[in-house]
Structure formats: structure tokens, C-alpha cells
Scaffold this motif. Structure first.
Motif, PDB file in Angstrom:
ATOM      1  N   ILE A 224       0.838  -1.205   0.000  1.00 16.26           N
ATOM      2  CA  ILE A 224       0.000   0.000   0.000  1.00 16.26           C
ATOM      3  C   ILE A 224       0.870   1.251   0.000  1.00 16.26           C
ATOM      4  N   ALA A 225       1.928   1.240   0.805  1.00 12.55           N
ATOM      5  CA  ALA A 225       2.836   2.396   0.860  1.00 12.55           C
ATOM      6  C   ALA A 225       3.521   2.614  -0.480  1.00 12.55           C
ATOM      7  N   LEU A 226       3.920   1.526  -1.153  1.00  7.33           N
ATOM      8  CA  LEU A 226       4.570   1.647  -2.455  1.00  7.33           C
ATOM      9  C   LEU A 226       3.623   2.236  -3.492  1.00  7.33           C
ATOM     10  N   ILE A 227       2.380   1.791  -3.470  1.00  6.45           N
ATOM     11  CA  ILE A 227       1.410   2.301  -4.448  1.00  6.45           C
ATOM     12  C   ILE A 227       1.152   3.790  -4.210  1.00  6.45           C
ATOM     13  N   LYS A 228       0.990   4.166  -2.945  1.00  7.02           N
ATOM     14  CA  LYS A 228       0.721   5.573  -2.634  1.00  7.02           C
ATOM     15  C   LYS A 228       1.887   6.480  -3.025  1.00  7.02           C
ATOM     16  N   ALA A 229       3.090   5.920  -3.033  1.00  4.20           N
ATOM     17  CA  ALA A 229       4.274   6.717  -3.378  1.00  4.20           C
ATOM     18  C   ALA A 229       4.530   6.770  -4.878  1.00  4.20           C
ATOM     19  N   SER A 230       3.793   5.992  -5.646  1.00  4.71           N
ATOM     20  CA  SER A 230       4.051   5.905  -7.086  1.00  4.71           C
ATOM     21  C   SER A 230       3.363   7.034  -7.843  1.00  4.71           C
ATOM     22  N   GLU A 231       3.933   7.358  -9.001  1.00  2.00           N
ATOM     23  CA  GLU A 231       3.370   8.371  -9.893  1.00  2.00           C
ATOM     24  C   GLU A 231       2.784   7.758 -11.162  1.00  2.00           C
ATOM     25  N   LYS A 232       3.351   6.616 -11.565  1.00  5.79           N
ATOM     26  CA  LYS A 232       2.940   6.006 -12.828  1.00  5.79           C
ATOM     27  C   LYS A 232       2.761   4.491 -12.667  1.00  5.79           C
ATOM     28  N   PRO A 233       1.883   4.056 -11.783  1.00  4.66           N
ATOM     29  CA  PRO A 233       1.705   2.613 -11.591  1.00  4.66           C
ATOM     30  C   PRO A 233       0.980   1.971 -12.772  1.00  4.66           C
ATOM     31  N   ALA A 258      -7.659   4.562 -10.517  1.00  2.00           N
ATOM     32  CA  ALA A 258      -7.251   5.147 -11.805  1.00  2.00           C
ATOM     33  C   ALA A 258      -5.919   4.611 -12.297  1.00  2.00           C
ATOM     34  N   ILE A 259      -5.766   3.283 -12.245  1.00  2.00           N
ATOM     35  CA  ILE A 259      -4.520   2.636 -12.664  1.00  2.00           C
ATOM     36  C   ILE A 259      -4.775   1.841 -13.946  1.00  2.00           C
ATOM     37  N   GLY A 357      -7.113  -0.619   1.680  1.00  2.00           N
ATOM     38  CA  GLY A 357      -6.022   0.144   2.265  1.00  2.00           C
ATOM     39  C   GLY A 357      -5.694   1.411   1.505  1.00  2.00           C
ATOM     40  N   LEU A 358      -6.126   1.482   0.246  1.00  2.00           N
ATOM     41  CA  LEU A 358      -5.861   2.653  -0.594  1.00  2.00           C
ATOM     42  C   LEU A 358      -7.069   3.581  -0.674  1.00  2.00           C
ATOM     43  N   SER A 359      -8.049   3.365   0.176  1.00  3.64           N
ATOM     44  CA  SER A 359      -9.303   4.101   0.118  1.00  3.64           C
ATOM     45  C   SER A 359      -9.077   5.605  -0.068  1.00  3.64           C
ATOM     46  N   GLY A 360      -9.640   6.127  -1.161  1.00  2.00           N
ATOM     47  CA  GLY A 360      -9.524   7.554  -1.447  1.00  2.00           C
ATOM     48  C   GLY A 360      -8.329   7.943  -2.286  1.00  2.00           C
ATOM     49  N   TRP A 361      -7.370   7.027  -2.448  1.00  2.00           N
ATOM     50  CA  TRP A 361      -6.156   7.359  -3.214  1.00  2.00           C
ATOM     51  C   TRP A 361      -6.365   7.025  -4.682  1.00  2.00           C
ATOM     52  N   LYS A 362      -5.883   7.917  -5.551  1.00  2.00           N
ATOM     53  CA  LYS A 362      -5.891   7.673  -6.988  1.00  2.00           C
ATOM     54  C   LYS A 362      -4.554   8.079  -7.583  1.00  2.00           C
ATOM     55  N   ALA A 363      -4.180   7.407  -8.646  1.00  2.00           N
ATOM     56  CA  ALA A 363      -2.970   7.795  -9.368  1.00  2.00           C
ATOM     57  C   ALA A 363      -3.180   9.172  -9.984  1.00  2.00           C
TER      58      ALA A 363
END
Length: 616
Positions: A224-233, A258-259, A357-363
Motif C-alpha cells: 500500500i505504501a509503495l502504491i501511494k508513493a508511485s506516480e505512474k503505476p 485510476a490505474i 487500504g488505498l481508500s480515497g487514493w488515486k494515481a
């Protein structure tokens, strides 16, 4: 001690198999869809007689080739997303060895199938028995030992009571999403006929359910931390998504965050390719859209894929120096490949846990915008490649276009295996529903196609099954075409005749090689073969037609919808044309030293391309 029943070992096998159950769509059904059998002296009196006794509860199917029937069993399990499967029995010797190639197909693709080859006499009284392979240094070896490296579990039954634990272990492997693959129980032919007082409990009905391991808390938090830190997953979806029946969860995950989603050969159809975030195939046979996103990605979320070289462009596709990978896989072996951060779990459960775990997060919005722009470019290129033509020798892509326009759709399963067609189909076939694309490319086994089509039709009789096959694969194995007619299972078989092994000829040319021993015209011959595929298919009971243009092919397919049995369409194609858009370099070693200028030039390009590989 509980009650017992006296049966031969072979009878115990048959009675056990018929009692194994599973639940599909809320309905309890037998987990074995039947048994394929070609009888010989090593199984006819034992397992053959036993299968006869249960024929009303466990159907036995007769095939024309042992490898073919095993391919059909593999395709049946694949089309059922591994929830149901089949068994295959042969005599000892060549019958058994004919199935070894198919066992390799099942092993590489992680597909469950139960092999029951006959074996030599355990008592060795008639030693050496007919068809026995003798090892001068080891009296315990038989031909069936060839199954060991291509079986997830192997056992040789030399006493009748050994089958009790062997059958239970077999079922554990066949139904375990981690260990899933082929099982070989090698049945000594004298022991098949020996009786034993088996516990009645062995033959009680048993229901097998899918195990769904949850992700480890620490691995999940790290991902989850890696995904949140990514810009272009980017999500790379593999066959594990289909086997986990996680297609809805995959689409929901992509939409929520939005991946973009790209697919492997085994993973194609895990997401509707009309979805805005679905960019199609990735890697060596990838779309330009998928590969453009993959080249720039800083985080690969690999879901249910073993990351083989075609998917990764021989590990030269991902060019971002900051690249990281997450391996969401039920097998730790696959989850940690190439320094991936593992999330060892069932694909469906893992995606749900990650999304929560990524609730609310989008790329970043720029990623979806780029994906949409790249997809528009690819869609135009694909339409151009598949457009109709008046060419005397159309390309594979143009034939694919004709098939898609006339019989493609949500109720169609497209099936193929080896040669150039898998690359074109991976890019171009419009897969919209789970299982609508059925490709055997893990082993890339020529000859799988027609037998596989039969197995897929047995699994999904309500669907139109379209088999696309080159003349090379057709010649390697076509006998189960007759079986499809015999069983009343209609296939639609499109034979693309380019007069040889066109795909490998192109690869040979691409690596600087001379045209040699691939196309028929470049092989040694005294008489050039002129094979009448239409007449051959008709001789096996199919309705067949030879067409001379794309327009004729489309009309023939439309006309065939009224046919009551397997229909074959033969069309001549160009062996050299392939879709130029999309694709990626593939590591095929070019000779370091050669007297030919073409090879030396190809070697230079090869060395340059290898510089982009990520080693380890």
C-alpha cells in the motif's frame, strides 16, 4: 475398524473419482468432468473394466491420440478456471509417453489434470513385458518416470492399498491453487487387477472448495505504501486473475485508483478490453498503448502472473530507473521474482485488501490521460491491421479481423496455441468476457489447438468455440477433429495456410538467418507438398470449405452458423506479413561469430538491445 468393501485397485480409483465434488455457481457438481481413455494391454483389463462399471456416473471418452486427449483435458480445466478437471488413462509404453508433452503443457500453465498411465508388472513375473523400457542400471525405472519432471505429484502404485493415500494426495494437489498442476499415478498393470478390502469411507462424497489465503499484514502495508508513493503505476494482470475469478475485483481496483491495466497471454480477458483503463496485451506481443505505459512505469503491480519473458520483453521493457514491483500471487515463488515486494495471497482477496487500504487514493490524472491517448493511437492501428482486403494472400491480422466481425462476441471463445497467431491475437482479438480468449502460450505447444478446442467446448457447450490454427500446427495434430464430430461438439476451425512454419521463418530472418527449413519451399524436397486441408477435414466428418478471399471467408462463416457439426475454413495467407504496430524486443541469442554479413548485423543489434535488460 470401519466397514470395508472389496474392490480391485482399479475399481477403487473409479469409485473414488466419481465421488469427488465441487460447487460451481451455487450448484454441486462432480469435480471430474470425465475420463479420457485409449486402452491397451496395460490398462484395458484393469482400469478399463473399472471405468465400464461406473460409466453411468463417470463418462469415459475415446480419443484418437493420447497427447490430443490430454490437451482436451487441459483445455477443459482451463475453460473451467480450474474448478473442474478430467483424468486420462493409457497403456504403458508409447501411449503413456505420448502424454508427457501434454503434461509439460499442464505443468507450465499450472493446470490440473490426472494422468493414469499403466505401468509394468510390479511382480516382474513376465519381465520384460511388452512395451517395457529396460534401464540396465536400475530395475525400478519405467517409461513413466518421464512424467516426474512434468508432474506436480508423482506416485507409482505397486500395491493395491497404496492407492488410498495416493488418491488423497492427488486431490490435494489438483485442487490447491498454489500446488495446482498435473498429477501422475502410475498404475502397475497387475496391481490394477489385485483386490483389497478398502474402507468404505474412501468412497464417501467429498466437496472440494477453493482455498483463498489472505495477505500478510506487513506485506500488505508495504504494498500500500509503495502504491501511494508511485506516480505512474500499472497493473499487469495474469492468468491468476481468471483462476481466482477476480475479474470484477480487478476492474473495481483499476477504476477506484485510476490505474491502467495491461494483460499477459494467460491474463487476456481478465478485463473487458473496451474498458477505458484496459490497454490490452503487454510485452513482446504487446499493444503500443500497453508498452508505452509499461516503459515509463515506476511501479508494476503484477497480479497472478509468473512474469515470463514475453510479458517483460525479456526484462528490457521496463525502462524507468526508479522501477519497483509488487508481486500479488498465491505462490511465493512467483511473488518475489526480480526483487518484487511480495503480497502472497489469493488474487481476489489481495485486490480487495489493497483497495481497502488505498481508500480515497488515486494515481495522478496525467496517467489516465496518457493511457487514453495511447489507446486511441493503438485502436486506430489495430483497426487498420484488421481491415478487410482484396489481397490474394491476406495477413493473419486481416483473417483475425474477418473472424472477429462475423463470429466474435461475448458468446465466443477464441482458442489458439503456437506460431505467429498468438502474437497477433494477443494484440488484436477483442476479448470482452472472462474466458473468451483461450491461449496456450506457456508451453507454446503446437498441436494443442484442435484438441484444446474440443476440451473448451466440453467445458462450455453453450459457447461458440473458434479455433485458429496454422497449417504447421494442423499437420502436427488434427485427429481430435474427428472426435469433435463423433461427440457432436461443433467447433469452428480456421486454418491459415502459409505453406510452412511462417512465424519461425520470420524469427529466422529477424536474427540474420537465411530462409532455411521452415517454409516448405525452403526445405529439402523432391516433390513439393500440396495438402488439401479441405478434403482432409471432410474425410474426418467435418463440413469444410476453401475460400480465396477475406470476403469469401466472412460469408462462409456466416453460412456455417446453420451447420450441425464442426466446420473448417481454409484460407491461404502471406507468411511474411505481421502487424508492425506494437510489439517489443525478445531475447533470442544471435551467433557471436558468423561468415554471413546478415548474422553479424543482427548480432550488433542484439548486443545493443541487451543493454536495456534488467538482470536479476
Amino acid at each position: 475398524m470401519g466397514k470395508t468393501i472389496r474392490l480391485t485397485m482399479a475399481q477403487a480409483v473409479a469409485h473414488f473419482l466419481k465421488k469427488q465434488m465441487t460447487v460451481v455457481d451455487g450448484k454441486m457438481v462432480p469435480i471430474f468432468g470425465g475420463v479420457w481413455a485409449i486402452f491397451g494391454h496395460g490398462n484395458v483389463a484393469g482400469i478399463g473394466e473399472a471405468l465400464y462399471q461406473v460409466r453411468g456416473e463417470l463418462t469415459t471418452y475415446r480419443a484418437h491420440n493420447e497427447q490430443g486427449m490430454a490437451h482436451a483435458a487441459i483445455a477443459y480445466a482451463k475453460a473451467n478456471f480450474r474448478t473442474r478437471f478430467m483424468a486420462c488413462t493409457t497403456s504403458i509404453g508409447p501411449g503413456a509417453l505420448n502424454m508427457v508433452t501434454a503434461a509439460g503443457v499442464a505443468h507450465v500453465n499450472r493446470i490440473p489434470v490426472l494422468f493414469l498411465p499403466g505401468d509394468v508388472f510390479a511382480n516382474r513375473a513376465p519381465d520384460p513385458v511388452l512395451q517395457q523400457i529396460e534401464d540396465f542400471g536400475d530395475g525400478t525405472v519405467s517409461a513413466n518416470d518421464a512424467f516426474r519432471p512434468v508432474s506436480r505429484y508423482f506416485d507409482r502404485i505397486t500395491r493395491p492399498e497404496q492407492i488410498i493415500t495416493a488418491l488423497k494426495r492427488a486431490m490435494q494437489v489438483l485442487t490447491d491453487p498454489l500446488d495446482c498442476g498435473p498429477v501422475t499415478l502410475s498404475l502397475c498393470q497387475d496391481v490394477q487387477a489385485e483386490a483389497f478390502d478398502y474402507p468404505e469411507s474412501l468412497f464417501e462424497e467429498k466437496i472440494w472448495a477453493t482455498r483463498r489465503p489472505q495477505p500478510d499484514a506487513d506485506e500488505l502495508a508495504n504494498a500500500i505504501a509503495l502504491i501511494k508513493a508511485s506516480e505512474k503505476p500499472v497493473i499487469v494482470a495474469g492468468g491468476g486473475v481468471l483462476y481466482s475469478q477476480a475479474t470484477r475485483e480487478l476492474a473495481a481496483f483499476a477504476e477506484a485508483h485510476a490505474i491502467p491495466v495491461v494483460v499477459t497471454q494467460a491474463g487476456k480477458s481478465s478485463i473487458n478490453e473496451t474498458h477505458p483503463l484496459a490497454l490490452g496485451s503487454v510485452g513482446v506481443t504487446g499493444t503500443s498503448a500497453a508498452n508505452a505505459i509499461a516503459e515509463e512505469t515506476d511501479l508494476v503491480i503484477a497480479v497472478g502472473t509468473r512474469c515470463q519473458d514475453f510479458t517483460t520483453g525479456s526484462w528490457a521493457l521496463f525502462k524507468n530507473d526508479s522501477l519497483k514491483m509488487i508481486g500479488l500471487n498465491i505462490a511465493a515463488y512467483d511473488a518475489v521474482k526480480h526483487d518484487s515486494h511480495p503480497v502472497v495471497a489469493d488474487a481476489r482477496e489481495g485486490l480487495k485488501a489493497l483497495s481497502a487500504g488505498l481508500s480515497g487514493w488515486k494515481a495522478p490524472a496525467a496517467l489516465a490521460e496518457k493511457a487514453a491517448a495511447e489507446k486511441r493511437v493503438w485502436t486506430e492501428a489495430a483497426a487498420k491491421a484488421m481491415a478487410t482486403t482484396n489481397a490474394a494472400l491476406p495477413s493473419d491480422a486481416q483473417v483475425i479481423g474477418a473472424v472477429a466481425r462475423t463470429i466474435g462476441g461475448e458468446n465466443t471463445t477464441l482458442l489458439c496455441a503456437a506460431g505467429g497467431l498468438p502474437g497477433e491475437l494477443h494484440k488484436l482479438w477483442p476479448a470482452t468476457t472472462p474466458g473468451s480468449y483461450h491461449m496456450e502460450y506457456g508451453f507454446s505447444c503446437m498441436g494443442y489447438e484442435i484438441a484444446g478446442g474440443l476440451g473448451a467446448k466440453m467445458a462450455r457447450p453453450e459457447r461458440d468455440v473458434v479455433v485458429m490454427v496454422g497449417d504447421g500446427s494442423y499437420m502436427m495434430m488434427n485427429s481430435e477433429l474427428a472426435t469433435s464430430v463423433m461427440l457432436g461438439l461443433k467447433l469452428n476451425i480456421v486454418v491459415l495456410d502459409n505453406r510452412g512454419y511462417g512465424c519461425i521463418n520470420r524469427l529466422q530472418m529477424g536474427t540474420g538467418g537465411a530462409n532455411f527449413n521452415n517454409l516448405l519451399k525452403d526445405s529439402y524436397y523432391e516433390v513439393m507438398p500440396e495438402i488439401d486441408f479441405r478434403a482432409h477435414a471432410e474425410s474426418m466428418g467435418a463440413i469444410a470449405v476453401k475460400v480465396s478471399s477475406i470476403a469469401e471467408l466472412e460469408q462462409a462463416i456466416v453460412d456455417s452458423k446453420k451447420n450441425d457439426r464442426t466446420s473448417v475454413f481454409v484460407i491461404d495467407t502471406d507468411p511474411l506479413i505481421t502487424t508492425e504496430a506494437g510489439g517489443h524486443w525478445w531475447d533470442v541469442a544471435v551467433p557471436e561469430v558468423s561468415p554471413r554479413v546478415e548474422v553479424n548485423k543482427a548480432r550488433k543489434g542484439y548486443v545493443e538491445a541487451r543493454a536495456s535488460q534488467r538482470i536479476g
